[in-house]
Scaffold this motif. Structure first.
Motif: not given
Length: 337
Positions: A133-134, A177-179, A197-201, A253-254
């Motif tokens: 989604d990001a 998590d992603a480049l 990209i770092e996604v933190d839930r 950070v998302v």
């Protein structure tokens, strides 16, 4: 005279040809490993031409499934956003045959990782979809603004070594998590940007998340050394990241969180705001990051803001900038005054 019956040659194996969308589906799944039907629908269609329902895509997925190139499992739950699952729709991934067909085409960098049904149905399912989604948010807003960021412009789970030695892989590397690559275009000027990209839930403690951000400081300074001192070259003072990136990628950070259960109040905005405050305090107190505050750019936002406003809006709180008071939000450049 003796007549010998000649066996006819075996018929060539039948292969199926697929429309352009079918080939693009295979490439998307190879790159991103797991995607929901709706996420692929958004990635494969322009907003102004996007049908309300992905009827044609579903037909193509059915043909690919019948050919043994893709597999599917039901998603674990619902969600929100243009690419998020609704009503437990299917999650799609490549079979071994599907992955091999993409590798034979040679259009994408080879990835040895193979996806299994158990992995797709595992505990990281929601996190994987949130990372998608990001990336989709960047793609959608790039389309709207005339910038460049396509469906294949982010790569999940990119590892970079941060120390010498033979420890556990997770100890020797920082795994993003992603480049993601993005080309910002304004008045004819093109600016190429890269992001970790770092996604933190909200599934890990803020201390653990801050420790992962500190690992990027280690990556920035890591210079690989040969165990044999006699074989070390003058380039032994060059950080390892310079061999992979022209400039050190910005770090985004998302933050995201599971929606509340039915009938319960939605306290996600307060929780995510508190988490931002915690990250600002913890990264500011880290000795290595404090030393690199003029070299690293780290920003934090929420998935909801990223989807609604896009990365070019002032939605990122810069970390490592300013004093005890938080600096004003800024855009994807993470510039501060």
């Amino acid at each position: 005279m003796t007549l010998h019956l000649v066996e006819p040659p075996p018929a060539p194996a039948r292969t199926r040809s697929f429309h352009t969308m079918g080939r693009r589906v295979l490439e998307l799944l190879y790159q991103h490993r797991v995607l929901s039907t709706q996420q692929m629908h958004v990635l494969l269609t322009q907003p102004e031409k996007r049908p309300a329902r992905p009827v044609y895509l579903r037909r193509q997925l059915g043909e690919l499934h019948d050919a043994g190139l893709v597999n599917r499992v039901r998603a674990q739950g619902g969600g929100h956003g243009p690419g998020r699952i609704q009503s437990q729709q299917y999650l799609w991934f490549l079979t071994d045959s599907g992955a091999e067909s993409v590798e034979e085409a040679g259009e994408l960098p080879a990835r040895p990782y193979r996806v299994t049904p158990d992995a797709v149905a595992g505990a990281r399912q929601a996190h994987t979809l949130a990372v998608n989604d990001a990336g989709i948010a960047f793609v959608e807003h790039a389309r709207r603004l005339g910038h460049e960021c396509g469906p294949l412009d982010w790569t999940p789970e990119v590892a970079n070594r941060i120390r010498d030695g033979q420890r556990r892989f997770e100890d020797d590397h920082v795994i993003s998590d992603a480049l993601l690559n993005y080309v910002h275009i304004e008045r004819g000027q093109r600016t190429m940007l890269s992001f970790f990209i770092e996604v933190d839930r909200a599934t890990m403690t803020s201390a653990r998340l801050a420790a992962k951000l500190a690992a990027y400081g280690r990556l920035y300074e890591y210079v690989p050394q040969s165990p044999d001192r006699a074989r070390r070259t003058p380039n032994a003072t060059r950080p390892a990241w310079m061999y992979s990136y022209p400039v050190f990628p910005r770090i985004l950070v998302v933050l995201d969180a599971a929606p509340p259960r039915e009938g319960q109040p939605d306290r996600r905005p307060q929780r995510l705001a508190a988490r931002t405050e915690d990250l600002y305090a913890r990264t500011g107190a880290d000795v290595r990051l404090a030393r690199l505050k003029d070299d690293l750019m780290i920003g934090v936002t929420t998935l909801q803001q990223l989807q609604e406003h896009g990365p070019c809006a002032p939605i990122f709180t810069p970390l490592l900038r300013g004093t005890a008071a938080r600096p004003s939000p800024t855009d994807l450049y993470l510039a501060t005054t």
